[in-house]
Design a protein around this motif. Structure first.
Motif, short mmCIF file in Angstrom:
data_model
loop_
_atom_site.label_atom_id
_atom_site.label_comp_id
_atom_site.label_asym_id
_atom_site.label_seq_id
_atom_site.Cartn_x
_atom_site.Cartn_y
_atom_site.Cartn_z
N SER A 1 0.84 -1.19 0.00
CA SER A 1 0.00 0.00 0.00
C SER A 1 0.88 1.24 0.00
N ILE A 2 0.33 2.31 -0.49
CA ILE A 2 1.06 3.58 -0.56
C ILE A 2 0.42 4.58 0.38
N LYS A 3 1.23 5.22 1.20
CA LYS A 3 0.73 6.25 2.12
C LYS A 3 1.40 7.57 1.79
N SER B 1 2.19 11.03 -0.73
CA SER B 1 2.87 11.13 -2.03
C SER B 1 3.64 12.44 -2.12
N LYS C 1 3.02 12.56 -9.34
CA LYS C 1 3.04 12.09 -7.95
C LYS C 1 3.97 10.89 -7.82
N ALA D 1 5.36 7.97 -4.72
CA ALA D 1 5.04 7.41 -3.40
C ALA D 1 5.95 8.01 -2.34
N VAL E 1 5.86 3.41 1.26
CA VAL E 1 5.33 2.16 0.72
C VAL E 1 5.21 1.16 1.86
N GLN F 1 10.05 6.79 1.54
CA GLN F 1 10.77 6.89 0.28
C GLN F 1 11.33 8.30 0.13
#
Length: 274
Positions: free
Chosen positions: A25-27, A29, A42, A44, A47, A79
């Protein structure tokens, strides 16, 4: 966070639509835009990997969830920002220049030069003569630090060797003569003479500031090709604001903006069109 809208699964010979969270899942951006086409881009920012949580009592604390009898949580890894956009570049560029300016100006002992002046202007017990004595003493110390074999030379020779601008050298020579007159004779300073003392001080500090800032070539700031859409005037405006705040606070000169800052920017070649 990106969530699944649900998946069809077969259970007891029937199809059911249930929400099953994806394995990653991506939180958040990182958001920027293309300077050429303007499209939003955009990336990430974090992650998350779906992992089984053994301790069910930590569900609320860790934001865990249950699926088919198992307890899961997402373990997120930040990230790094994968790009440098307009704002990043602008802030970095301006901050680097400000740091260079501050490092250059820190070589000037503003406390030693400035405190006597501020006391003269704000303390009724400190008159113009007391300030003149301290200012001249600082000048002698400065000359001794700059001139070779200073012990064998008198003050007029030292001043000549400093290669001061002609107008400034004339002012300094005049307050030297004034100081000697007061020391050896009974002499009451006139308003005109006090103005000469103050002008000499301000012009000498101006000379010191210019001497330390000129080598930075602030009028030749280069913008890297990928960011050539940034206007140098905006960088210059940041420099002006920084000098206004930094020097204006330290020096405490009346009408600092017009008397000191604007001439300084003109001399540095970074005057901003208003």
């Amino acid at each position: 966070m990106i969530e699944s809208k649900g998946e069809l699964i077969e259970f007891q010979n029937k199809k059911h639509q249930v929400v099953v969270k994806p394995y990653s899942s991506i939180k958040g951006s990182w958001v920027t835009y293309c300077p050429d086409c303007g499209f939003i881009i955009k990336f990430a920012a974090e992650v998350g990997k779906k992992e089984i949580l053994e301790e069910a009592s930590l569900i609320k604390k860790l934001g865990a969830f249950k699926e088919f009898g198992n307890t899961y949580k997402y373990s997120f890894t930040p990230q790094e920002k994968p790009y440098m956009d307009y704002l990043d570049y602008f802030i970095q560029k301006a901050d680097n220049i400000k740091n260079k300016i501050k490092n250059a100006l820190d070589e000037i002992d503003f406390v030693n030069w400035g405190n006597p002046y501020r006391e003269w202007k704000h303390n009724k017990n400190v008159d113009a003569f007391k300030f003149l004595v301290k200012f001249y003493s600082n000048l002698e110390d400065y000359c001794n630090a700059q001139v070779e074999n200073y012990k064998t030379k008198d003050m007029p020779e030292k001043l000549v060797e400093l290669n001061l601008p002609p107008d400034l050298e004339k002012l300094i020579q005049s307050i030297r003569a004034l100081r000697n007159t007061i020391v050896h004779e009974a002499h009451e300073l006139t308003e005109e003479e006090e103005n000469i003392i103050e002008t000499s001080y301000i012009q000498f500090i101006f000379y010191l500031v210019m001497k330390h800032l000129k080598p930075l070539a602030l009028n030749k700031i280069e913008i890297e090709p990928d960011y050539n859409f940034i206007e140098v005037d905006k960088i210059n405006h940041e420099i002006q604001s920084f000098l206004h705040l930094y020097l204006g606070t330290i020096l405490g000169i009346k009408d600092f903006y017009n008397k000191f800052l604007i001439p300084l920017l003109d001399e540095l070649g970074i005057a901003i069109n208003s």
